[in-house]
Design an enzyme around this catalytic site. Sequence first.
Site, PDB file in Angstrom:
ATOM      1  N   ARG A  56      98.209  40.843  40.006  1.00 16.45           N
ATOM      2  CA  ARG A  56      99.421  40.460  40.744  1.00 16.45           C
ATOM      3  C   ARG A  56      99.924  39.073  40.360  1.00 16.45           C
ATOM      4  O   ARG A  56     100.871  38.575  40.974  1.00 16.45           O
ATOM      5  CB  ARG A  56      99.132  40.482  42.250  1.00 16.45           C
ATOM      6  CG  ARG A  56      98.767  41.855  42.783  1.00 16.45           C
ATOM      7  CD  ARG A  56      99.968  42.774  42.808  1.00 16.45           C
ATOM      8  NE  ARG A  56      99.632  44.058  43.374  1.00 16.45           N
ATOM      9  CZ  ARG A  56     100.535  44.969  43.691  1.00 16.45           C
ATOM     10  NH1 ARG A  56     101.824  44.732  43.505  1.00 16.45           N
ATOM     11  NH2 ARG A  56     100.185  46.126  44.173  1.00 16.45           N
ATOM     12  N   SER A  74     114.944  60.488  57.319  1.00 16.64           N
ATOM     13  CA  SER A  74     114.003  60.712  56.217  1.00 16.64           C
ATOM     14  C   SER A  74     114.749  60.693  54.892  1.00 16.64           C
ATOM     15  O   SER A  74     115.948  60.966  54.835  1.00 16.64           O
ATOM     16  CB  SER A  74     113.344  62.087  56.334  1.00 16.64           C
ATOM     17  OG  SER A  74     112.708  62.252  57.561  1.00 16.64           O
ATOM     18  N   GLY A 101     110.241  55.514  61.604  1.00 14.24           N
ATOM     19  CA  GLY A 101     110.701  55.820  62.963  1.00 14.24           C
ATOM     20  C   GLY A 101     110.333  54.739  63.961  1.00 14.24           C
ATOM     21  O   GLY A 101     111.188  54.289  64.741  1.00 14.24           O
ATOM     22  N   CYS A 153     107.039  55.712  48.721  1.00 14.75           N
ATOM     23  CA  CYS A 153     108.415  56.101  48.378  1.00 14.75           C
ATOM     24  C   CYS A 153     108.719  56.223  46.887  1.00 14.75           C
ATOM     25  O   CYS A 153     109.268  57.240  46.459  1.00 14.75           O
ATOM     26  CB  CYS A 153     109.389  55.102  48.999  1.00 14.75           C
ATOM     27  SG  CYS A 153     109.364  55.151  50.795  1.00 14.75           S
ATOM     28  N   PHE A 154     108.433  55.175  46.109  1.00  8.74           N
ATOM     29  CA  PHE A 154     108.974  55.136  44.745  1.00  8.74           C
ATOM     30  C   PHE A 154     108.619  56.380  43.925  1.00  8.74           C
ATOM     31  O   PHE A 154     109.490  57.074  43.407  1.00  8.74           O
ATOM     32  CB  PHE A 154     108.496  53.878  44.014  1.00  8.74           C
ATOM     33  CG  PHE A 154     109.261  52.630  44.389  1.00  8.74           C
ATOM     34  CD1 PHE A 154     110.397  52.695  45.187  1.00  8.74           C
ATOM     35  CD2 PHE A 154     108.851  51.381  43.947  1.00  8.74           C
ATOM     36  CE1 PHE A 154     111.096  51.547  45.545  1.00  8.74           C
ATOM     37  CE2 PHE A 154     109.548  50.232  44.287  1.00  8.74           C
ATOM     38  CZ  PHE A 154     110.667  50.313  45.083  1.00  8.74           C
ATOM     39  N   LEU A 197     114.486  49.908  54.550  1.00  7.87           N
ATOM     40  CA  LEU A 197     113.484  48.871  54.832  1.00  7.87           C
ATOM     41  C   LEU A 197     112.318  48.981  53.853  1.00  7.87           C
ATOM     42  O   LEU A 197     112.011  50.059  53.356  1.00  7.87           O
ATOM     43  CB  LEU A 197     112.967  48.973  56.271  1.00  7.87           C
ATOM     44  CG  LEU A 197     112.122  50.182  56.698  1.00  7.87           C
ATOM     45  CD1 LEU A 197     110.669  50.091  56.265  1.00  7.87           C
ATOM     46  CD2 LEU A 197     112.182  50.332  58.197  1.00  7.87           C
ATOM     47  N   GLY A 233     106.530  57.192  62.636  1.00  5.73           N
ATOM     48  CA  GLY A 233     105.777  56.627  61.516  1.00  5.73           C
ATOM     49  C   GLY A 233     106.254  55.242  61.129  1.00  5.73           C
ATOM     50  O   GLY A 233     106.792  54.494  61.958  1.00  5.73           O
TER      51      GLY A 233
HETATM   52  P1  NAD Z   1     105.070  58.757  58.250  1.00  3.87           P
HETATM   53  O1  NAD Z   1     104.177  59.783  57.675  1.00  3.87           O
HETATM   54  O2  NAD Z   1     104.530  57.398  58.546  1.00  3.87           O
HETATM   55  O3  NAD Z   1     105.674  59.299  59.644  1.00  3.87           O
HETATM   56  C1  NAD Z   1     106.189  60.572  59.814  1.00  3.87           C
HETATM   57  C2  NAD Z   1     105.802  61.058  61.208  1.00  3.87           C
HETATM   58  O4  NAD Z   1     106.494  62.279  61.471  1.00  3.87           O
HETATM   59  C3  NAD Z   1     104.319  61.363  61.383  1.00  3.87           C
HETATM   60  O5  NAD Z   1     103.792  60.581  62.427  1.00  3.87           O
HETATM   61  C4  NAD Z   1     104.282  62.867  61.730  1.00  3.87           C
HETATM   62  O6  NAD Z   1     103.263  63.208  62.662  1.00  3.87           O
HETATM   63  C5  NAD Z   1     105.648  63.080  62.305  1.00  3.87           C
HETATM   64  N1  NAD Z   1     106.109  64.475  62.273  1.00  3.87           N
HETATM   65  C6  NAD Z   1     106.098  65.348  61.232  1.00  3.87           C
HETATM   66  N2  NAD Z   1     106.652  66.513  61.599  1.00  3.87           N
HETATM   67  C7  NAD Z   1     107.021  66.386  62.898  1.00  3.87           C
HETATM   68  C8  NAD Z   1     107.655  67.253  63.828  1.00  3.87           C
HETATM   69  N3  NAD Z   1     108.054  68.481  63.475  1.00  3.87           N
HETATM   70  N4  NAD Z   1     107.875  66.800  65.088  1.00  3.87           N
HETATM   71  C9  NAD Z   1     107.493  65.559  65.449  1.00  3.87           C
HETATM   72  N5  NAD Z   1     106.899  64.686  64.609  1.00  3.87           N
HETATM   73  C10 NAD Z   1     106.675  65.096  63.344  1.00  3.87           C
HETATM   74  O7  NAD Z   1     106.333  58.657  57.297  1.00  3.87           O
HETATM   75  P2  NAD Z   1     107.288  57.387  57.065  1.00  3.87           P
HETATM   76  O8  NAD Z   1     106.660  56.460  56.091  1.00  3.87           O
HETATM   77  O9  NAD Z   1     107.743  56.893  58.371  1.00  3.87           O
HETATM   78  O10 NAD Z   1     108.498  58.092  56.299  1.00  3.87           O
HETATM   79  C11 NAD Z   1     109.391  58.943  56.977  1.00  3.87           C
HETATM   80  C12 NAD Z   1     110.557  59.242  56.059  1.00  3.87           C
HETATM   81  O11 NAD Z   1     111.264  58.020  55.779  1.00  3.87           O
HETATM   82  C13 NAD Z   1     110.174  59.819  54.706  1.00  3.87           C
HETATM   83  O12 NAD Z   1     111.156  60.728  54.312  1.00  3.87           O
HETATM   84  C14 NAD Z   1     110.195  58.605  53.793  1.00  3.87           C
HETATM   85  O13 NAD Z   1     110.464  58.947  52.455  1.00  3.87           O
HETATM   86  C15 NAD Z   1     111.337  57.803  54.366  1.00  3.87           C
HETATM   87  N6  NAD Z   1     111.245  56.352  54.136  1.00  3.87           N
HETATM   88  C16 NAD Z   1     110.053  55.705  54.221  1.00  3.87           C
HETATM   89  C17 NAD Z   1     110.000  54.314  54.041  1.00  3.87           C
HETATM   90  C18 NAD Z   1     108.700  53.559  54.130  1.00  3.87           C
HETATM   91  O14 NAD Z   1     108.696  52.381  53.812  1.00  3.87           O
HETATM   92  N7  NAD Z   1     107.602  54.159  54.554  1.00  3.87           N
HETATM   93  C19 NAD Z   1     111.175  53.613  53.792  1.00  3.87           C
HETATM   94  C20 NAD Z   1     112.384  54.314  53.731  1.00  3.87           C
HETATM   95  C21 NAD Z   1     112.402  55.683  53.905  1.00  3.87           C
HETATM   96  C1  UDX Z   2     110.504  50.584  48.850  1.00  3.67           C
HETATM   97  C2  UDX Z   2     111.959  50.068  48.775  1.00  3.67           C
HETATM   98  O1  UDX Z   2     111.935  48.676  48.400  1.00  3.67           O
HETATM   99  C3  UDX Z   2     112.647  50.240  50.121  1.00  3.67           C
HETATM  100  O2  UDX Z   2     114.004  49.837  50.018  1.00  3.67           O
HETATM  101  C4  UDX Z   2     112.568  51.700  50.516  1.00  3.67           C
HETATM  102  O3  UDX Z   2     113.168  51.884  51.778  1.00  3.67           O
HETATM  103  C5  UDX Z   2     111.122  52.160  50.564  1.00  3.67           C
HETATM  104  O4  UDX Z   2     110.505  51.931  49.278  1.00  3.67           O
HETATM  105  P1  UDX Z   2     108.230  49.636  49.809  1.00  3.67           P
HETATM  106  O5  UDX Z   2     107.620  50.729  49.002  1.00  3.67           O
HETATM  107  O6  UDX Z   2     107.841  49.514  51.232  1.00  3.67           O
HETATM  108  O7  UDX Z   2     109.821  49.763  49.781  1.00  3.67           O
HETATM  109  O8  UDX Z   2     107.907  48.213  49.125  1.00  3.67           O
HETATM  110  P2  UDX Z   2     108.509  47.441  47.868  1.00  3.67           P
HETATM  111  O9  UDX Z   2     108.622  46.027  48.235  1.00  3.67           O
HETATM  112  O10 UDX Z   2     109.705  48.083  47.310  1.00  3.67           O
HETATM  113  O11 UDX Z   2     107.322  47.546  46.810  1.00  3.67           O
HETATM  114  C6  UDX Z   2     106.970  48.784  46.199  1.00  3.67           C
HETATM  115  C7  UDX Z   2     105.899  48.551  45.166  1.00  3.67           C
HETATM  116  O12 UDX Z   2     106.429  47.830  44.045  1.00  3.67           O
HETATM  117  C8  UDX Z   2     104.725  47.711  45.679  1.00  3.67           C
HETATM  118  O13 UDX Z   2     103.525  48.246  45.187  1.00  3.67           O
HETATM  119  C9  UDX Z   2     104.991  46.343  45.103  1.00  3.67           C
HETATM  120  O14 UDX Z   2     103.828  45.577  44.941  1.00  3.67           O
HETATM  121  C10 UDX Z   2     105.615  46.714  43.764  1.00  3.67           C
HETATM  122  N1  UDX Z   2     106.450  45.646  43.184  1.00  3.67           N
HETATM  123  C11 UDX Z   2     107.557  45.227  43.846  1.00  3.67           C
HETATM  124  C12 UDX Z   2     106.125  45.122  41.940  1.00  3.67           C
HETATM  125  O15 UDX Z   2     105.129  45.516  41.329  1.00  3.67           O
HETATM  126  N2  UDX Z   2     106.934  44.154  41.418  1.00  3.67           N
HETATM  127  C13 UDX Z   2     108.050  43.704  42.046  1.00  3.67           C
HETATM  128  O16 UDX Z   2     108.738  42.836  41.487  1.00  3.67           O
HETATM  129  C14 UDX Z   2     108.369  44.259  43.306  1.00  3.67           C
END
Ligand code: NAD
Ligand code: UDX
Length: 481
Positions: A448, A127, A13, A272-273, A159, A10
Amino acid sequence: MVKICCIGAGYVGGPTMAVMALKCPEIEVVVVDISEPRINAWNSDRLPIYEPGLEDVVKQCRGKNLFFSTDVEKHVFESDIVFVSVNTPTKTQGLGAGKAADLTYWESAARMIADVSKSSKIVVEKSTVPVRTAEAIEKILTHNSKGIEFQILSNPEFLAEGTAIKDLYNPDRVLIGGRDTAAGQKAIKALRDVYAHWVPVEQIICTNLWSAELSKLAANAFLAQRISSVNAMSALCEATGADVTQVAHAVGTDTRIGPKFLNASVGFGGSCFQKDILNLIYICECNGLPEAANYWKQVVKVNDYQKIRFANRVVSSMFNTVSGKKIAILGFAFKKDTGDTRETPAIDVCNRLVADKAKLSIYDPQVLEEQIRRDLSMARFDWDHPVPLQQIKAEGISEQVNVVSDAYEATKDAHGLCVLTEWDEFKSLDFKKIFDNMQKPAFVFDGRNVVDAVKLREIGFIVYSIGKPLDSWLKDMPAVA
Ligand code: NAD
Ligand code: UDX
């Protein structure tokens, strides 16, 4: 030679492993997923996620030491280090629904690892998970291990979307939590050695498992709390004539506070948030800490308030009715430089305007029409379990929502336009042309603070910018609830 496998291709990953493969050419990295369309997209010219710089990284390593596959079991079996980066959404049903993290995907991944493994492995929590999840995972692995040793590490990802590649190249820190045993410390060192290919070792923080798990939830809660703080301040600025940008600058120049992440907005979104704060609230409650839980609840409440306050401002400014009026929505993604719409504030604002019978014309440079229609047809928290488009009830949404391919088409004959994502292209639009083609009075609602309000007022627009002194028109309209 170390072989790494990452379960979950995702937003985390995919980019994380692509950068790891690029920086560690001698390590083979395989990203696996149960979703065939996702893996096919990773293997194609059109990657499944839009992220600046990602395509370049993938092209450099794919087929050399970076692979994407649906053969989950084979690659887990062959690897030494298994990252688990599956989704951990908010539970929608049962115990803890609406707050607790749903660990279904995580648990099934852990059981599969235990089933297929025939050699010792380091299993890395990538995760975001509730604190002490590693303990549960350890139990699943050791009870099913057939004598193999598993070491669990917590290595949360920090990230942000839209800047993922930059963040992965130059992380503020890498956090690794592990057991305080000789085997635990050896596993920490093995993972630290991987990151040390490109991250200075002094920026690799090593802690115990629970500190690493909790630090991730804490970091997101602190970041979101800053946004809710400045957004709460924005409402007071509008009521008093203060300017939130000036206030944020004055406050942020205190080095103890710092200038970043103080942009007032229509509300924070993203996957996430909200999810992680709700999870934190649930954990506090489960640990008998209702006051701590209530503190964090307020961050989410203020965010909901900000989204509704914005939508109410739109309606109240236009004589308290938007029924049958065309309103352009510029930007649907939760932030710029991503096509991700999970928990985007645009969903709440659009739903509120649709409920008031507005006709929406939506434009976003990266979000597909299908995604927008799906988002506007779903109940909260449903984003992680998408239904096929044909199952979506068409009435209401299809009549009231139009998705178009540019900002000029979206704004033609509109009574108002709302900027809901800070895409750079919105700053350089020809607003004179837009004004000429809109109904009058023509309104701009900038969620914004990206448009030049002074210039737009000169053109003739009535402009609302979050947390800025109000036009006399807006002051004369009934107070926003
Ligand atoms: P995502 O939904 O984009 O990706 C997750 C993937 O895992 C999907 O493609 C799904 O098909 C796959 N999956 C689920 N179960 C599975 C299994 N049993 N075997 C193989 N594949 C499987 O999610 P994401 O945004 O990448 O987030 C993943 C984790 O990282 C979450 O816990 C999230 O909170 C955390 N995280 C996300 C971000 C972000 O910016 N999106 C940042 C930091 C941490
Ligand atoms: C967040 C965390 O920043 C990151 O460290 C974590 O791994 C995943 O969750 P993300 O959700 O991808 O990252 O984006 P981020 O830049 O944090 O923005 C989150 C939301 O807050 C967005 O909707 C953004 O527009 C909003 N935001 C951010 C504000 O409204 N004001 C700001 O000053 C900063």
